[in-house]
Design a protein around this motif. Structure first.
Motif, PDB file in Angstrom:
ATOM      1  N   GLN A   1    -109.654 -59.222 -15.009  1.00  0.00           N
ATOM      2  CA  GLN A   1    -108.802 -60.062 -15.721  1.00  0.00           C
ATOM      3  C   GLN A   1    -107.887 -60.893 -15.007  1.00  0.00           C
ATOM      4  O   GLN A   1    -107.323 -60.318 -14.040  1.00  0.00           O
TER       5      GLN A   1
ATOM      6  N   ARG B   1    -104.991 -61.859 -15.800  1.00  0.00           N
ATOM      7  CA  ARG B   1    -103.565 -61.432 -15.862  1.00  0.00           C
ATOM      8  C   ARG B   1    -103.557 -60.269 -14.870  1.00  0.00           C
ATOM      9  O   ARG B   1    -102.381 -59.715 -14.433  1.00  0.00           O
ATOM     10  N   PHE B   2    -104.468 -59.520 -14.208  1.00  0.00           N
ATOM     11  CA  PHE B   2    -104.425 -58.480 -13.210  1.00  0.00           C
ATOM     12  C   PHE B   2    -104.515 -59.093 -11.907  1.00  0.00           C
ATOM     13  O   PHE B   2    -104.335 -58.138 -11.003  1.00  0.00           O
TER      14      PHE B   2
ATOM     15  N   VAL C   1    -101.995 -58.366  -9.237  1.00  0.00           N
ATOM     16  CA  VAL C   1    -101.657 -57.086  -8.919  1.00  0.00           C
ATOM     17  C   VAL C   1    -102.816 -56.259  -8.355  1.00  0.00           C
ATOM     18  O   VAL C   1    -102.509 -55.160  -7.988  1.00  0.00           O
ATOM     19  N   THR C   2    -103.923 -56.879  -8.253  1.00  0.00           N
ATOM     20  CA  THR C   2    -105.048 -56.235  -7.990  1.00  0.00           C
ATOM     21  C   THR C   2    -105.238 -56.528  -6.314  1.00  0.00           C
ATOM     22  O   THR C   2    -106.391 -56.183  -5.887  1.00  0.00           O
TER      23      THR C   2
ATOM     24  N   MET D   1    -100.271 -55.538  -0.602  1.00  0.00           N
ATOM     25  CA  MET D   1    -100.834 -56.744  -1.067  1.00  0.00           C
ATOM     26  C   MET D   1    -100.140 -57.712  -0.276  1.00  0.00           C
ATOM     27  O   MET D   1     -99.037 -58.240  -0.857  1.00  0.00           O
TER      28      MET D   1
ATOM     29  N   LEU E   1    -107.894 -50.270 -15.516  1.00  0.00           N
ATOM     30  CA  LEU E   1    -106.842 -50.394 -15.166  1.00  0.00           C
ATOM     31  C   LEU E   1    -105.716 -50.612 -16.713  1.00  0.00           C
ATOM     32  O   LEU E   1    -104.406 -50.118 -16.657  1.00  0.00           O
TER      33      LEU E   1
ATOM     34  N   CYS F   1    -101.631 -50.614  -8.503  1.00  0.00           N
ATOM     35  CA  CYS F   1    -101.572 -52.099  -9.396  1.00  0.00           C
ATOM     36  C   CYS F   1    -101.070 -51.888 -10.624  1.00  0.00           C
ATOM     37  O   CYS F   1    -100.293 -52.857 -11.123  1.00  0.00           O
TER      38      CYS F   1
ATOM     39  N   SER G   1     -97.425 -52.161 -10.285  1.00  0.00           N
ATOM     40  CA  SER G   1     -96.838 -53.333  -9.968  1.00  0.00           C
ATOM     41  C   SER G   1     -97.189 -54.414 -11.131  1.00  0.00           C
ATOM     42  O   SER G   1     -96.265 -55.369 -11.387  1.00  0.00           O
ATOM     43  N   PHE G   2     -97.929 -54.006 -11.982  1.00  0.00           N
ATOM     44  CA  PHE G   2     -98.021 -54.957 -13.156  1.00  0.00           C
ATOM     45  C   PHE G   2     -97.197 -54.647 -13.991  1.00  0.00           C
ATOM     46  O   PHE G   2     -96.639 -55.420 -14.503  1.00  0.00           O
TER      47      PHE G   2
ATOM     48  N   SER H   1     -98.708 -62.090 -19.133  1.00  0.00           N
ATOM     49  CA  SER H   1     -99.483 -60.798 -18.773  1.00  0.00           C
ATOM     50  C   SER H   1     -99.835 -60.058 -20.030  1.00  0.00           C
ATOM     51  O   SER H   1    -100.842 -59.395 -20.017  1.00  0.00           O
TER      52      SER H   1
END
Lengths: 213, 744
Positions: free
Chosen positions: A70, A72-73, A76-77, B15, B327, B372, B375-376, B384
């Motif tokens: 996605q 929107r991820f 962060v991925t 990251m 996720l 992840c 952090s999201f 988002s």
């Protein structure tokens, strides 16, 4: 030591990236279980696939990380990429948007992986040729321009799936042989199991001592 | 929320792409800045590890040279210079500020260490002055030994020793360095230690026979024991001093609380919340996530994360599981779980877990997913969530308590609710039981009451009917005879009846025995007077007892019909009162008859033949007659029994009908008595209604009609039976009183 079926000399880490719905998980499932997921009951832990293959007489364990596609991820991925030896970039040949996003995926991959990471472009759903939205030639050109390997595959029929994974592994193995890939770097995405006989390791022990990065 | 640059190995820096400005990087850009031919690393300010280490050592020397309280100006400068490439001037300033604060913090900690901390800070001094002071508790060693034996029984002891030696040196090293190094340096050092052990395993001859999988296990084993111990030490490896971990923990917790309104709809993850199984899975996943904090060592935490993620995976089983589904579901789970010290835990694992494993393997994969997710959550914005900015702001402005932990609460409640439901069901059943019991008890009570009333009524009726007839009777003539008889022979008679008592007392005759013998007339008169009082209550027993006795008297009856009648009526009365002498005396008289009486002393008016027959009967009758008073209390119709009826009732609720019937039948008896008594004394005996009495059987056998016929008719028939001596024998069965009521 390596006689058993579960012994292997290397572990390669792959990641599969691409937009949502391009069939990343199905490719992975097809490769690890030789099944198309729509046909079989859901199995637990599919998105983390492992399979042992053999390249040049060496048993290699592939660990394949599926990623969330996605948009929107995306931010962060990035930690997925860390230490990937191979990246399978997937798009859907029936949806042009997924192809158009390839450049941003490629950017991420280049930035987040080390230079020796092998990137393989896969046009999925080749069985749906009638609904094709992206021509083979166009994608091939894109791949060539960016130095990627490319194949059109079908997770449903299994066509070219095996090849994509195997070719990537060969390329990685090749770079190991060439010494371009530092096995001792944690981010290399490759773990060597030195217990195996006849280690074809090009990495000199001295280098390992000096630079444990 | 901003992160200090000192968190270079925090999950955010997994990251590190954001720092790289250009699309392609030349090989040369990746080389060490010192110009040695190795690759550099942004985490080491562009140096390769070797050069970086040298650099750091230089810095530290300089740092030590300067006063300890001051921040390290040289280092600042250098680092500033190094980081120029990737940071704006503002960020540099921020970085510097944090660096300084960190150093100050550390200095403060050092100052207070003596009071505050035991092992670690203590050792910080000793590392420079008195190195041997710090000791790793033997517990660690022992624990390792025993677990090694359990897990690797096939491995040689040498390996065990190596592992323990390594863990020991590892812990000592970390503790020594903990306070002179930043977290990142410490992390590097730990990673190098891991690699050292790996290399040791590869090269040492002890490990020659150990395959690679076992080596990995050994690695985990070593890591686990070393880190479990270090994890317990405050502020050494877990949310170490000099980092923002604790503050970030709080911030993250508040943030998650603030975001508690975020539901699966916003995250576009498909969860079937109505499904009980789904809820269970979610609950399991949440509890695993919550348990991550308590797990010691990075390995344990990773295992928790792995289990949690597996549950989450099953949550999104609607579609074929993929990372696309995992996720969002994981984010949702983290939001609902709000695990304690989340940032600290993640950073701890990131820094001190064996990097090789973090990069590969299932645990690493799921942990990456968790990073992840976190952090999201940190960077969550309106976009988002694909929602309107205003709406988002509105939600965020809402006090956390509103959208609040309702979901988590509901989740935990659903489990509790199910239990409560079960308990409620059980309670309801119990209540039902209790109610039933109470109803039954009340029924019993009312039954008892009505029974009592009925009885009382019947008794009244009976009393009203029966008493009249008794008074007129006088046995004077017969008593006279009895007296005569009683004088001498009574004694012998007593023996004959097998009664011990009569023998010694025969002579006194009148008083103890008199009760039996009843020679004196005046007493009798009293007796006769008394009975009316007792009669009503005693009637039932009286009848039956009389029944027995009446046949016995039949011989006398033969002599004088009129007398017989009287005697019968009297005998009806006799059984009831315990102490009534006249009746007893009479029975004794009869007792006398059986043996001695018969032959030796025949009272004048009696025929020999009759006596013979009667005597045998009397012996039995007498014994019964004596027993009768004892049995009275048991008889519900006796006066005593009436008093006791209340206590007696509850246990025999069903019998009430029987008693009613008995009462009815009794009435019939009484009627019979009244009617026929004058005609024939034997009528009283009518047990025709009692199917179990031997008499009736005889009757039935002899004449079936009697049963169907009315009692009055039966009476006549019975009379016929009574004529025969055999029937007389059968009549006196003691069981009659109780059984009389049942057949009806």
């Amino acid at each position: 030591m390596t006689s058993g079926p579960y012994n292997y000399s290397y572990i390669f880490k792959y990641i599969i990236i691409g937009d949502m719905g391009v069939g990343k998980s199905c490719l992975l499932h097809q490769f690890t279980d030789k099944k198309f997921m729509a046909d079989c009951p859901h199995t637990i832990g599919v998105e983390f696939g492992t399979r042992i293959i053999e390249v040049a007489g060496q048993k290699i364990k592939l660990q394949i990380w599926d990623t969330a596609g996605q948009e929107r991820f995306r931010a962060v991925t990035r930690s997925y990429y860390r230490g990937a030896a191979g990246a399978l970039m997937v798009y859907d040949i029936t949806r042009r948007s997924t192809y158009n996003h390839l450049s941003s995926w490629l950017t991420d991959t280049r930035n987040l992986t080390n230079p020796s990471t092998v990137i393989f472009l896969i046009g999925n759903k080749s069985d749906l040729d009638g609904q094709r939205d992206v021509t083979y030639e166009e994608a091939k050109q894109f791949a060539d321009e960016n130095g990627l390997m490319f194949v059109e595959a079908s997770a449903k029929t299994g066509q070219n799936v095996e090849e994509a994974f195997l070719e990537t592994a060969k390329k990685i193995y090749q770079s190991i042989q060439d010494g371009r890939l530092d096995l001792n770097a944690a981010e290399s995405g490759v773990q060597h199991k030195p217990a195996s006989p006849g280690r074809p390791l090009p990495a000199p022990p001295a280098a390992r001592d000096n630079c444990a990065c | 929320m901003w992160f200090g640059p000192n968190l270079q190995r925090s999950y955010k820096y997994m990251m590190f792409a954001s720092k790289m400005p250009s699309l392609r990087i030349d090989q040369s850009d990746l080389k060490c800045k010192n110009g040695c031919d190795y690759f550099g690393n942004p985490q080491w300010q562009g140096y390769c590890s070797k050069c970086h280490r040298e650099q750091m050592q230089r810095q530290r020397k300089a740092e030590k040279a300067s006063s300890a309280t001051l921040p390290k100006p040289e280092q600042k400068k250098q680092e500033k210079g190094l980081k120029l490439t990737s940071h704006s001037s503002f960020s540099k300033f921020e970085e510097k500020r944090l660096r300084q604060s960190e150093t100050l913090k550390k200095a403060n900690l050092l100052k207070f260490s003596v009071f505050k901390k035991s092992n670690t800070e203590d050792h910080d001094h000793s590392s420079e002055k008195r190195p041997p002071e710090f000791k790793i508790p033997a517990l660690v060693n022992e624990g390792m030994k025993s677990e090694f034996r359990a897990r690797f029984p096939q491995l040689p002891a040498q390996v065990d020793r190596d592992a323990r030696v390594f863990v020991h040196s590892f812990i000592m090293d970390v503790i020594k360095c903990a306070n002179v190094m930043t977290v990142d340096e410490l992390s590097e050092r730990v990673q190098r230690q891991y690699q050292r052990f790996m290399k040791h395993m590869d090269t040492s001859s002890h490990f020659a026979n150990v395959d690679s999988d076992t080596k990995e296990l050994l690695m985990d084993f070593v890591e686990k024991h070393a880190m479990t111990y270090l994890h317990e030490l405050p502020s050494v490896v877990f949310s170490p001093s000099g980092t923002d971990d604790e503050r970030l923990d709080r911030a993250m917790s508040e943030r998650i609380q603030q975001l508690s309104w975020v539901g699966e709809r916003h995250l576009e993850c498909k969860l079937d919340r109505s499904n009980a199984e789904c809820r269970t899975l979610l609950y399991k996943a949440i509890s695993e996530l919550l348990g991550m904090d308590s797990a010691p060592g990075p390995g344990g935490k990773l295992a928790r994360v792995r289990r949690a993620c597996r549950h989450v995976l099953r949550l999104c089983s609607a579609a074929p599981a993929s990372a696309d589904d995992l996720l969002p579901a994981l984010i949702f789970t983290v939001l609902k779980a709000n695990p304690p010290r989340l940032v600290s835990n993640i950073n701890f694992v990131t820094r001190f877990c064996n990097a090789q494993r973090l990069m590969t393997g299932e645990g690493g994969y799921y942990f990456t997913n968790l990073c992840c997710a976190v952090s999201f959550i940190e960077n969550l914005t309106a976009e988002s969530l694909n929602m309107d900015k205003k709406e988002f702001d509105c939600y965020m402005a809402m006090p956390a308590s509103i959208g609040g932990s309702s979901w988590a609460a509901a989740l935990s409640l659903c489990g509790a609710a199910r239990e409560a439901g079960e308990q409620r069901g059980a309670a309801r059943r119990l209540l039902q039981h209790a109610a039933d019991l109470q109803a039954a008890a009340q029924q019993l009570a009312s039954n008892a009451l009505s029974f009592e009333e009925q009885i009382a009524k019947k008794v009244q009726d009976v009393l009203a009917k029966t008493p009249l007839e008794i008074k007129p009777r006088r046995e004077l003539p017969r008593l006279g005879k009895l007296q005569e008889i009683s004088t001498a022979p009574l004694i012998d008679l007593g023996t004959s009846t097998d009664r011990e008592e009569p023998q010694p007392q025969p002579v006194p005759t009148s008083q103890p025995q008199p009760a039996h013998t009843v020679p004196v007339e005046p007493k009798e008169l009293n007796v006769t007077l008394d009975p009316p009082e007792d009669e009503p209550k005693l009637n039932i027993l009286g009848f039956e007892v009389i029944d027995r006795q009446s046949p016995s008297k039949s011989p006398q009856n033969l002599d004088q019909t009129w007398d017989l009648k009287r005697t019968n009526s009297l005998e009806l009365l006799t059984p009831s009162p315990l102490g009534f002498t006249p009746f007893d005396s009479r029975s004794i008289d009869e007792l006398m008859t059986p043996d001695d009486f018969g032959n030796d002393q025949l009272p004048p008016g009696l025929s020999n033949i009759n006596y013979d027959i009667d005597l045998s009967d009397f012996s039995g009758d007498n014994s019964i007659a004596e027993d009768a008073p004892k049995s009275e209390p048991k008889d519900p119709f006796s006066p005593d029994a009436l008093k006791k009826t209340q206590t007696f009732d509850p246990f025999a609720p069903q019998t009430s009908r029987g008693y009613d019937a008995a009462i009815d039948s009794f009435d019939e008896f009484s009627f019979v008595d009244q009617k026929h008594k004058e005609t024939d004394p034997f009528e009283v005996v009518h047990r025709g209604q009692d199917p179990f009495s031997p008499v009736e059987w005889n009757v039935d056998l002899g004449k079936d009609q009697f049963r169907s016929q009315s009692p009055a008719k039966q009476s006549t028939s019975i009379l016929d039976d009574n004529d025969s001596p055999t029937t007389g024998c059968l009549l006196p069965s003691p069981l009659q009183p109780q059984s009389s009521g049942r057949p009806n």
